[in-house]
Design a protein around this motif. Structure first.
Motif, short mmCIF file in Angstrom:
data_model
loop_
_atom_site.label_atom_id
_atom_site.label_comp_id
_atom_site.label_asym_id
_atom_site.label_seq_id
_atom_site.Cartn_x
_atom_site.Cartn_y
_atom_site.Cartn_z
N SER A 89 -23.67 -16.25 -29.37
CA SER A 89 -23.84 -15.31 -30.49
C SER A 89 -24.07 -16.07 -31.78
CB SER A 89 -22.59 -14.44 -30.66
OG SER A 89 -22.42 -13.60 -29.56
N LEU A 90 -23.34 -17.16 -31.94
CA LEU A 90 -23.53 -17.97 -33.14
C LEU A 90 -24.93 -18.52 -33.21
CD1 LEU A 90 -20.46 -20.27 -33.85
CD2 LEU A 90 -21.47 -18.51 -35.30
N ILE A 91 -25.41 -18.99 -32.05
CA ILE A 91 -26.74 -19.58 -32.02
C ILE A 91 -27.78 -18.54 -32.41
CG2 ILE A 91 -28.50 -20.62 -30.53
CD1 ILE A 91 -26.18 -21.79 -28.90
N VAL A 92 -27.66 -17.36 -31.81
CA VAL A 92 -28.66 -16.33 -32.08
C VAL A 92 -28.62 -15.87 -33.54
CG1 VAL A 92 -29.38 -13.97 -31.51
CG2 VAL A 92 -28.69 -15.53 -29.69
N THR A 93 -27.40 -15.69 -34.06
CA THR A 93 -27.31 -15.13 -35.41
C THR A 93 -27.29 -16.17 -36.50
OG1 THR A 93 -24.92 -15.25 -35.32
CG2 THR A 93 -25.91 -13.18 -34.62
N LYS A 94 -27.13 -17.41 -36.13
CA LYS A 94 -26.93 -18.47 -37.12
C LYS A 94 -25.75 -18.14 -38.03
CE LYS A 94 -30.99 -21.03 -36.89
NZ LYS A 94 -30.58 -21.54 -35.57
N GLY A 95 -24.76 -17.50 -37.46
CA GLY A 95 -23.53 -17.28 -38.21
C GLY A 95 -23.53 -16.11 -39.17
N THR A 96 -24.66 -15.46 -39.34
CA THR A 96 -24.72 -14.34 -40.30
C THR A 96 -24.88 -13.03 -39.56
OG1 THR A 96 -26.29 -15.85 -41.32
CG2 THR A 96 -25.73 -13.87 -42.54
N PRO A 97 -24.20 -12.00 -40.01
CA PRO A 97 -24.39 -10.70 -39.37
C PRO A 97 -25.85 -10.29 -39.43
CG PRO A 97 -22.58 -10.60 -40.93
CD PRO A 97 -23.23 -11.93 -41.11
N LEU A 98 -26.34 -9.72 -38.34
CA LEU A 98 -27.69 -9.18 -38.37
C LEU A 98 -27.62 -7.80 -38.98
CD1 LEU A 98 -28.80 -10.03 -34.73
CD2 LEU A 98 -29.09 -11.39 -36.79
N SER A 99 -28.46 -7.57 -39.92
CA SER A 99 -28.46 -6.27 -40.57
C SER A 99 -29.44 -5.36 -39.83
CB SER A 99 -28.88 -6.44 -42.02
OG SER A 99 -28.80 -5.21 -42.66
N LEU A 100 -28.90 -4.31 -39.22
CA LEU A 100 -29.76 -3.44 -38.41
C LEU A 100 -29.92 -2.12 -39.09
CD1 LEU A 100 -28.03 -4.38 -35.11
CD2 LEU A 100 -30.11 -5.35 -36.07
N PHE A 101 -30.13 -2.24 -40.37
CA PHE A 101 -30.18 -1.06 -41.19
C PHE A 101 -31.29 -0.12 -40.83
CE2 PHE A 101 -29.20 0.96 -45.08
CZ PHE A 101 -27.85 0.86 -44.95
N THR A 102 -32.33 -0.73 -40.24
CA THR A 102 -33.53 0.05 -39.97
C THR A 102 -33.50 0.73 -38.61
OG1 THR A 102 -34.43 -2.06 -39.30
CG2 THR A 102 -35.02 -1.27 -41.48
N LEU A 103 -32.37 0.66 -37.91
CA LEU A 103 -32.30 1.35 -36.62
C LEU A 103 -32.66 2.82 -36.82
CD1 LEU A 103 -29.00 -0.01 -35.02
CD2 LEU A 103 -31.28 -0.19 -34.05
N PRO A 104 -33.49 3.36 -35.95
CA PRO A 104 -33.90 4.76 -36.15
C PRO A 104 -32.70 5.70 -35.98
CG PRO A 104 -34.66 3.93 -34.03
CD PRO A 104 -34.11 2.76 -34.78
N PRO A 105 -32.72 6.80 -36.68
CA PRO A 105 -31.59 7.73 -36.66
C PRO A 105 -31.24 8.22 -35.26
CG PRO A 105 -33.37 8.54 -38.07
CD PRO A 105 -33.78 7.20 -37.61
N SER A 122 -24.85 -29.53 -33.80
CA SER A 122 -24.93 -28.38 -34.68
C SER A 122 -23.77 -27.42 -34.43
CB SER A 122 -26.25 -27.65 -34.44
OG SER A 122 -26.11 -26.28 -34.72
N VAL A 123 -23.16 -26.91 -35.51
CA VAL A 123 -22.02 -26.02 -35.31
C VAL A 123 -22.39 -24.81 -34.48
CG1 VAL A 123 -20.52 -26.49 -37.23
CG2 VAL A 123 -22.46 -24.97 -37.56
N TYR A 124 -23.64 -24.39 -34.61
CA TYR A 124 -24.03 -23.22 -33.83
C TYR A 124 -23.92 -23.49 -32.34
CZ TYR A 124 -26.20 -22.06 -38.30
OH TYR A 124 -26.42 -21.82 -39.61
N TRP A 125 -24.17 -24.73 -31.99
CA TRP A 125 -24.21 -25.07 -30.57
C TRP A 125 -22.87 -25.57 -30.04
CZ3 TRP A 125 -28.31 -24.42 -27.23
CH2 TRP A 125 -29.49 -23.93 -27.83
N GLN A 126 -21.97 -25.95 -30.93
CA GLN A 126 -20.73 -26.59 -30.46
C GLN A 126 -19.96 -25.75 -29.46
OE1 GLN A 126 -18.09 -28.26 -33.29
NE2 GLN A 126 -19.65 -29.47 -34.30
N ASP A 127 -19.71 -24.48 -29.81
CA ASP A 127 -18.93 -23.63 -28.92
C ASP A 127 -19.55 -23.56 -27.55
OD1 ASP A 127 -16.76 -22.99 -30.36
OD2 ASP A 127 -17.45 -21.01 -30.99
#
Ligand SMILES: Nc1ncnc2c1ncn2[C@@H]1O[C@H](COP(=O)(O)OP(=O)(O)OP(=O)(O)O)[C@@H](O)[C@H]1O
Ligand SMILES: Nc1ncnc2c1ncn2[C@@H]1O[C@H](COP(=O)(O)OP(=O)(O)OP(=O)(O)O)[C@@H](O)[C@H]1O
Ligand SMILES: [Mg+2]
Ligand SMILES: [Mg+2]
Lengths: 307, 505, 318, 307
Positions: A125-141, D280-285
């Motif tokens: 999850s860290l790798i995919v997100t690079k540590g930042t929450p993904l903002s999915l604001f645009t998800l359709p209603p 990389s910290v992203y990869w460590q875990d």
């Protein structure tokens, strides 16, 4: 029945709370409590089945999160949200399959396998997100409706939750396939000597648990419109606690979905009551723990009396 | 020395919920006697002994030791009072060594803070060798169930007691070990230790014991000198009616076509080059000493244990059995000798235990048909004469023998083509045993192939039409027609004082 | 003409050390730390433990130390546990500056942070003004984490001091968990139907809190500290009222400066007792890096990804 | 022996790391690794014994913290630090006794009891500290020496750790009292039948585990000169993982102290290597989890081969 004790305790607490706070016994509050554990409740279902077969899964929190993250990332890459969710759930199932492989083929135990998975999947999850929450604001209603919509005033989430619980509770009590789960968890060797492919049973139950965690992840994504890489840290303990309070044994062979959900409800009523009563945050943990211990003791007492 | 009985139990009752396991039972044990306790499965023998050993508490009644009323509140208390019990169900610490198990009670009582493994192992080996030369450094989990039984007995021999209770110690032992045990019991008796001996084998009781008490339905029926009794009389008191203890008639005429043929089966470890045929209509016996490898052969045959080479032909078709489920699908089923570890699901209901082998029978669609399952369970438990509260009770609430009946009922629930039964009548009472023997014969008659592994020689000879004797993992010979116990023992042990017998193979 | 002294020797390395190293808060800090380092011609590295565990962070600090860097900019997870490791580093000749959290009893040369108390105070003012100084509010907490506790305490203190008609109706622990925050806010709304605002000292809880508010008509203003892309989107959409955001970039940039200075005390010839006492002459005890109030109007300026793209850097990965 | 597999793996990793990073095989790095798990190692000892008896303790992290907090608060109230520490350890033992009571007398299982204790005891730390770390800067140097001092260049902490491990490893293998722990965990009924008072055994082992956690808390206090109310959150999983990697079973009856410490060492070497290699910290875990899973699989393979 094991569950009666829990029901009695939850009712007793609720009655007490109704007197203590005018807000407790309102639809709004009941709805709030239900909403707060509905999604986790889906994970509890999988965990209970896994506990019955004698396994345990520490990775559920990570898998919930990863399912969110994968679906979210897919969506951000332009995949439509339904397909994205399916991918998220499939990936979760694959993680379950990988764990199942290590448990049934390599021969590791569930604890250590799922502990490693917990770390690995959190890392992914860290790798995919690079540590930042993904903002999915645009998800359709219409997709957000899963997590946020209602049907005649009843949130979809609660409907899904009830459907999943009722279905699996029924299956676990009645379906032949799930009976094999009990045999395997009760005495694996005897099950083998009765012609049950216990490895397959364990494998599929492991997959089921992760898949349901994946489903929960997708619902969370729809509800929160976000995919946070730290989501669900420590969730596993809560989930396992609910199942164990509800009568599941860590040694396998026993447990019911209904009981586990009652366990979850108990935890939720306690948390919610502490907030309604405006108990000091410093005291909340201690009081929560004491009520939990007391409730479980009383339940144990009621239960063992009846034998 | 007082003349009071060593152990006396007066008006003892025990209830488990609605079940009256014991009702107003009186029992008394004199100094230095060997006292047999008989009764059908579920008559309450083990329950009474568990009360004497502090494991269970009576619902009412009193216990006297040397004439003084005593409460035996725990196994620890019983031990202090000098009461030892060899359990019917094996209760050993699987992860500990044989030696540690044998001396567990002594270790517990000892004051010395550190273990002395050298002495422990030496002493344990000495005790063990009285029964069989099992290496005492082995972990218990590596032992076969019969060897575990021997360890369980050895364990009791190290206790310093006045009263020693044996609850079906020989249920899975062969003649040799049984004789060794009798030898020991006689020595104990000579040291004026009082012994209670529970067995379903009449021959043993009449060979060993001084007095015999009979229980029926949790009540005391009678206590007599053995010399005043006959086996038939004991059985009649147990069952309340006449029982013909004779074995069912053997196969008359020639057996039918070959159902199963095994050729050169080896596992590269425990057995090698095993070949035999099984024909329709006959019951084939596998004989041998403990540890000969009979169980392993059966496991190998059923895919429950890997084999390295060999050919299996089922109904004329060569088959490769990869695992047990495929064996079951081909109609080959196996009854385990280790009831507790692999025979039954103790925490599950009787009905669920019986239906497990072929769930399809009780399934409609994807759901279990509770009614079908219940019907099946009711029919089979009735047929087997299982003494129980109801089919929804957990198997753990049954007496040892009744658990065994459930295990057999499970095998009967499917319609197998070949059925292998490993110690099928282990712990089963006289009446039920005859029933099971009849059942096996009926199965054979109906064309099912039946293989019986039994350590009880009279049974082996009485039931089987043909016996293949295994010695150290190899076929030592085959007997048929008028077989004698002596011939089997000779083949099994490889002792050849009559010259040509050993060359039968 | 003397050579410019403000640059690094070859191999001169500066390390930043944090706990929960995979979390976004640190990235802008390190980015600017790195930029400053590059301007000085220094090597920089981002280290720490991915876990929330002080023992593990100390181990990673010790490991960084074992490689003998010129200086370490550390965020000590707990203050006193870092006294011994920091002092060991300083005694070994490695400069240490703390950021965002301090270890005041140690020999670290400087401490740079935004003012948590001011953050709490400004957040309170922003909320109260929007509610015309009247109404009910609640707080979500993460008891035990020092900077979070400070923000909450300041928030409440300010309300009590300056906004007498703002009533604190509930406190709940959400422990940085969106699901717990969601549950807590749902319960708080049930207990207090007139709840007008909820404050939390970090960003994770806000996602859950905002959703709970939204499901109940969106009457509850969600105010928090820190931002990320998701929070910014929600602020712009009006689901979240606003956030106080420390100036992380300045924290990193000035953090580097302070650290570099601390590693080069020889640059000045002190006119006081430093030479005699043996203390670092470059000591600047405290620097405030400032913070911003983020609202729908200025949210666009805080997107981290946009910044990275504009700069063309790889953030902590270099 | 189970341990050989782990030793082989740890050595292999270390050799590889020595080539990969010049900093790995330095005293500074080895010291950092040892320091990072020495105090937790003391907790691992107690946990292993508890796992052997068939129990589990999720509250260790909370107890470590509470021991710190109580000792610290006592010290701040003017009690001398040694007495304060004794009080902290005694309180920890009392918590263990309370858990032992619920397990052996009330009849709850270890999992749920210790889960409740985890929450309650954490709450008590919050109450005592009001959420703020206690600063124990004024601890006298001779007390701080426990955690920070050295003896011929070897930190006291490491010496204490080694002493505790060696002692308990010996006791567990040789002491009569500890053999009873094995017997109880292996087959409680069989142990009872041999006259072993298994409840007492379970009670005391529970107390032992908490007491050692208390000891660890005091050492941490001395080392950190502080008492933080959030200290040790999540510690239990790490501790249990170490014991399980080292061969302890969650079903009781098996495990060794030495193995558990090797498990801890493995986890530590892996974490440390990832940092040294500047992954990389992203990869460590993810990498950490994979190495863990791989190592355990190899160990399992080596182990099952030998049987
Ligand atoms: N734990 C229990 N719960 C309920 N019923 C029990 C329990 N233990 C024994 N019983 C019942 O008590 C009765 C007597 O059992 P017991 O074990 O004493 O029989 P037994 O004479 O030893 O039989 P066997 O020859 O089969 O060993 C049986 O009907 C059995 O079902
Ligand atoms: N892998 C093994 N290596 C060495 N000895 C073994 C092994 N497996 C089993 N044994 C020994 O083999 C014996 C059990 O063999 P087995 O159960 O096949 O004998 P059996 O003829 O069926 O006799 P029983 O009546 O005891 O079942 C025991 O003595 C056991 O210790
Ligand atoms: Mg019996
Ligand atoms: Mg056998």
């Amino acid at each position: 029945m094991r569950e009666t004790g829990l029901i009695v305790i939850i009712l007793a607490l609720s009655v007490a709370m109704t007197f203590a706070s005018p807000h407790f016994a309102t639809w709004g509050n009941v709805r709030a409590m239900l909403m707060s554990f509905s999604v986790e409740g889906i994970v509890v279902v999988g965990m209970t089945v896994l506990l019955i077969v004698g396994g345990i899964d520490l990775s559920v929190g990570s898998v919930v999160c990863f399912s969110m993250v994968v679906s979210g990332a897919m969506f951000l890459m332009g995949v439509d949200p339904w397909t994205a969710s399916l991918i998220g759930i499939s990936v979760s199932a694959l993680i379950g399959a990988a764990m199942g492989f290590f448990v049934t083929v390599v021969g590791l135990n569930h604890f250590i396998t799922s502990l490693a998975a917990m770390v690995i999947v959190r890392g992914m999850s860290l790798i995919v997100t690079k540590g930042t929450p993904l903002s999915l604001f645009t998800l359709p209603p219409e997709f957000k409706a899963i997590g946020q919509g209602e049907f005649y005033g009843i949130p979809f989430v609660i409907i899904i939750f009830v459907a999943v619980v009722v279905m699996f509770d029924f299956l676990l009590r009645r379906a032949t396939a799930f009976r094999k789960v009990f045999y395997t968890g009760s005495n694996e060797k005897a099950a083998q000597y009765s012609g049950i492919r216990t490895r397959q049973v364990k494998f599929w139950v492991t997959v089921l648990c992760s898949t349901l965690a994946g489903v929960a992840g997708v619902i969370y994504m729809s509800r929160f419109g976000a995919a946070t890489p730290t989501f669900g840290v420590g969730m596993e303990l809560n989930i396992i606690a609910a199942a164990v309070i509800g009568g599941a044994s860590l040694n396998g062979g026993s447990g019911t979905i209904f009981g586990a959900i009652l366990g979850m409800a108990l935890l939720s009523v306690v948390s919610s009551s502490l907030i309604l009563l405006d108990v000091s945050v410093y005291w909340q943990d201690m009081i929560k723990g004491c009520i939990l211990l007391g409730a479980v003791s009383i339940d144990h007492f009621l239960h063992s009396k009846k034998r | 020395m007082s003349t009071d009985p060593v152990l006396q139990m007066r008006g003892v009752s025990k209830q488990f919920g609605a079940i009256h396991a014991l009702t107003e039972v009186d029992f008394s044990l004199e100094r230095g006697e060997i006292h047999a306790l008989c009764g059908e499965n579920g008559a309450g023998k083990s329950t009474l002994m568990n009360i004497a050993a502090g494991i269970l508490q009576p619902t009412s009644g009193e216990i006297l030791l040397d004439g003084a009323v005593t409460t035996i509140s725990s196994p620890a208390t019983a031990q202090k009072l000098g009461i030892g019990l060899v359990h019917q169900e094996i209760a050993l610490c699987q992860d500990a060594s044989v030696a540690e198990n044998i001396f567990m009670a002594a270790t517990n009582a000892r004051r010395s803070p550190l273990m002395n493994y050298a002495t422990l192992n030496r002493n344990a080996q000495k005790v063990m060798n009285l029964l069989a030369p099992i290496p005492v450094r082995r972990r218990v989990t590596e032992l076969s169930i019969s060897n575990q039984q021997l360890v369980e007995i050895a364990k009791a021999l190290t206790l310093d007691c006045r009263v020693l209770i044996f609850d079906e110690p020989t249920a899975a032992l062969t003649e040799t070990e049984t004789q060794a045990l009798f030898q020991i019991i006689r020595v104990l008796k000579a040291r004026s230790i009082s012994i209670i001996y529970i067995s379903h084998r009449m021959a043993e009781i009449f060979a060993l014991c001084d007095r015999v008490t009979v229980f029926r339905d949790g009540r005391h029926m009678s206590t007599d000198k053995v010399s005043d009794m006959t086996p038939d009389l004991v059985v009649r008191r147990m069952v309340g009616r006449e029982i013909s203890q004779i074995y069912p008639p053997k196969l008359e005429g020639e057996p039918g076509k070959t159902l199963l043929s095994v050729e050169g089966l080896s596992d590269g470890e425990r057995f090698a080059d095993i070949s035999f045929d099984l024909k329709a209509g006959e019951i084939l016996g596998l004989g041998g000493l403990i540890g000969a490898g009979r169980t392993e052969i059966a496991l190998g045959l059923c895919g429950l244990r890997p084999v390295t080479s060999g050919k299996v032909v089922l109904n004329g078709e060569p088959v490769s059995i990869r695992d047990y489920p495929s064996a079951v699908r081909k109609g080959l089923v196996y009854l385990s000798e280790d009831r507790k570890a692999s025979g039954v699901f103790l925490d599950m209901s009787i009905a669920a235990n019986i239906s497990v082998l072929d769930l399809k029978q009780v399934t409609s669609g994807i759901l279990l048909d509770r009614k079908k399952e219940a019907d099946q369970a009711r029919a089979l438990t009735q047929k087997m004469g299982v003494r129980m509260g109801g089919i929804d009770d957990a198997v753990s609430s049954l007496s040892g023998g009744n658990q065994q009946k459930v295990a057999i009922a499970k095998q009967m629930s499917v319609n197998p083509r070949i059925i292998i039964m490993d110690e099928p009548t282990r712990g089963i009472d006289v009446g039920a045993k005859t029933e099971i023997h009849k059942l096996l014969r009926e199965l054979a008659k109906s064309g099912v192939g039946v293989i019986v592994i039994s350590s009880e020689l009279p049974e082996l000879i009485g039931v089987c039409d043909r016996v293949v004797v295994i010695r150290e993992g190899r076929v030592a010979g085959e007997l048929s027609g008028a077989m004698t116990e002596e011939a089997v023992i000779r083949l099994a042990s490889g002792v050849t004082n009559t010259g040509d017998l050993a060359h039968v193979a | 003409q003397t050579e410019n002294p403000f640059k690094c020797q070859p191999g001169e390395k500066y390390v930043m050390n944090v706990m929960v190293s995979g979390v976004e808060y640190w990235f802008p800090v390190y980015e600017m730390f790195k930029q400053a380092g590059q301007q000085f011609g220094c090597e920089t590295a981002y280290t720490g433990t991915p876990e929330y565990d002080v023992t593990k962070q100390i181990a990673s600090f010790d490991q960084a130390l074992a490689q003998n860097p010129a200086g370490i900019l550390v965020h000590p997870m707990n203050s006193d546990p870092f006294v011994e490791p920091i002092n060991r580093a300083v005694d070994q000749g490695v400069a240490v500056v703390t950021f965002a959290a301090d270890s005041p009893n140690s020999k670290r040369t400087s401490f740079i942070t935004s003012d948590n108390l001011a953050e709490g105070t400004y957040a309170a003012d922003a909320v109260a003004e929007a509610m015309d100084g009247k109404g009910e509010y609640a707080v979500l907490e993460n008891p035990g984490q020092d900077n979070h506790d400070k923000r909450v305490a300041a928030f409440i203190a300010r309300m009590e001091a300056k906004w007498p008609d703002m009533k604190l109706v509930g406190r709940a622990a959400s422990n940085q968990d969106p699901a717990k925050a969601y549950q807590a806010v749902l319960s708080l709304i049930q207990a207090n139907p007139d709840l007008g605002a909820v404050f939390m000292p970090e960003a994770n809880s806000a996602i859950g809190a905002a959703q709970a508010s939204k499901e109940n008509g969106g009457k509850v203003r969600v105010m928090l500290a820190d931002v990320n892309e998701n929070i910014l989107d929600m602020i712009k959409a009006g689901d979240i009222f606003g956030s106080v955001n420390p100036n992380q970039g300045m924290q990193g940039y000035m953090g580097f400066m302070l650290l570099w200075m601390a590693a080069h005390p020889e640059l000045i010839d002190p006119m006081n007792d430093y030479a005699r006492s043996g203390d670092n002459a470059m000591a600047v005890p405290f620097v405030d890096n400032g913070f911003s109030i983020v609202t729908a109007e200025n949210a666009d300026d805080f997107y981290w990804d946009d910044y990275l793209k504009r700069r063309g850097t790889k953030g902590i990965e270099e």
